[in-house]
Scaffold this motif. Sequence first.
Motif, PDB file in Angstrom:
ATOM      1  N   VAL A  73       0.825  -1.212   0.000  1.00 27.65           N
ATOM      2  CA  VAL A  73       0.000   0.000   0.000  1.00 27.65           C
ATOM      3  C   VAL A  73       0.857   1.258   0.000  1.00 27.65           C
ATOM      4  N   ARG A  74       1.817   1.320   0.899  1.00 28.59           N
ATOM      5  CA  ARG A  74       2.627   2.528   1.023  1.00 28.59           C
ATOM      6  C   ARG A  74       3.407   2.804  -0.261  1.00 28.59           C
ATOM      7  N   ARG A  75       3.969   1.770  -0.869  1.00 32.93           N
ATOM      8  CA  ARG A  75       4.742   1.948  -2.101  1.00 32.93           C
ATOM      9  C   ARG A  75       3.841   2.427  -3.244  1.00 32.93           C
ATOM     10  N   ILE A  76       2.657   1.851  -3.381  1.00 30.62           N
ATOM     11  CA  ILE A  76       1.726   2.273  -4.430  1.00 30.62           C
ATOM     12  C   ILE A  76       1.311   3.724  -4.218  1.00 30.62           C
ATOM     13  N   PHE A  77       1.054   4.097  -2.958  1.00 30.44           N
ATOM     14  CA  PHE A  77       0.666   5.469  -2.634  1.00 30.44           C
ATOM     15  C   PHE A  77       1.758   6.450  -3.062  1.00 30.44           C
ATOM     16  N   ARG A  78       2.996   6.163  -2.677  1.00 33.16           N
ATOM     17  CA  ARG A  78       4.096   7.075  -2.998  1.00 33.16           C
ATOM     18  C   ARG A  78       4.359   7.141  -4.492  1.00 33.16           C
ATOM     19  N   ILE A  79       4.363   5.997  -5.153  1.00 35.00           N
ATOM     20  CA  ILE A  79       4.619   5.968  -6.592  1.00 35.00           C
ATOM     21  C   ILE A  79       3.539   6.734  -7.344  1.00 35.00           C
ATOM     22  N   THR A  80       2.274   6.577  -6.942  1.00 30.83           N
ATOM     23  CA  THR A  80       1.174   7.274  -7.603  1.00 30.83           C
ATOM     24  C   THR A  80       1.350   8.780  -7.504  1.00 30.83           C
ATOM     25  N   TRP A  81       1.631   9.295  -6.324  1.00 32.76           N
ATOM     26  CA  TRP A  81       1.784  10.741  -6.156  1.00 32.76           C
ATOM     27  C   TRP A  81       3.040  11.247  -6.851  1.00 32.76           C
ATOM     28  N   LEU A  82       4.127  10.501  -6.820  1.00 38.92           N
ATOM     29  CA  LEU A  82       5.342  10.937  -7.499  1.00 38.92           C
ATOM     30  C   LEU A  82       5.155  10.977  -9.012  1.00 38.92           C
ATOM     31  N   ILE A  83       4.468   9.987  -9.557  1.00 39.81           N
ATOM     32  CA  ILE A  83       4.205   9.981 -10.996  1.00 39.81           C
ATOM     33  C   ILE A  83       3.294  11.146 -11.375  1.00 39.81           C
ATOM     34  N   VAL A  89       4.686  18.381 -13.795  1.00 41.51           N
ATOM     35  CA  VAL A  89       5.864  19.196 -14.114  1.00 41.51           C
ATOM     36  C   VAL A  89       6.237  19.045 -15.584  1.00 41.51           C
ATOM     37  N   LEU A  90       6.248  17.811 -16.075  1.00 42.40           N
ATOM     38  CA  LEU A  90       6.623  17.554 -17.465  1.00 42.40           C
ATOM     39  C   LEU A  90       5.645  18.215 -18.442  1.00 42.40           C
TER      40      LEU A  90
END
Length: 146
Positions: A73-83, A89-90
Amino acid sequence: MIGLAVLVFGLFYLIGYDLPFDENPDFNAPLFTDVLIFLMWLFLIGGVGLAVYSMVKDYRSSKSEAVVNGVPVRRIFRITWLILLAVLVLTFLLGGSDPMLINGENYADWLWLKLSDMFVITSLLMLLAGIGAVCFGATRYIRKKQ
């Protein structure tokens, strides 16, 4: 909220929509324009507020549970927001800022042109990602069922 939006858009289009604009009678000056703009600002501020609240709440609750039922859960949460932040930005950097002709006048505000491109392109990419995720999940579900 949907009912309020339908009501305001109905008032906007059905009552006083054909009033001519004082400075240029070729354009319309609908009677309920200010109400519609206020409602859209209210929805925007409410949506951003709820998104921030949801992000903070999810982040706090996911700290204690890194893995739930085998799902990171935590990894998916962080990856989603970072992407999402990276895509924002891109698309801002790659968005166009060429002046546009709007209502017969040249519109050349660099920041707003970049921001509008950023939000439109990001929204389309998020819709495509959502459609892709649903299709991927559906095919995995069908494979597991067989």
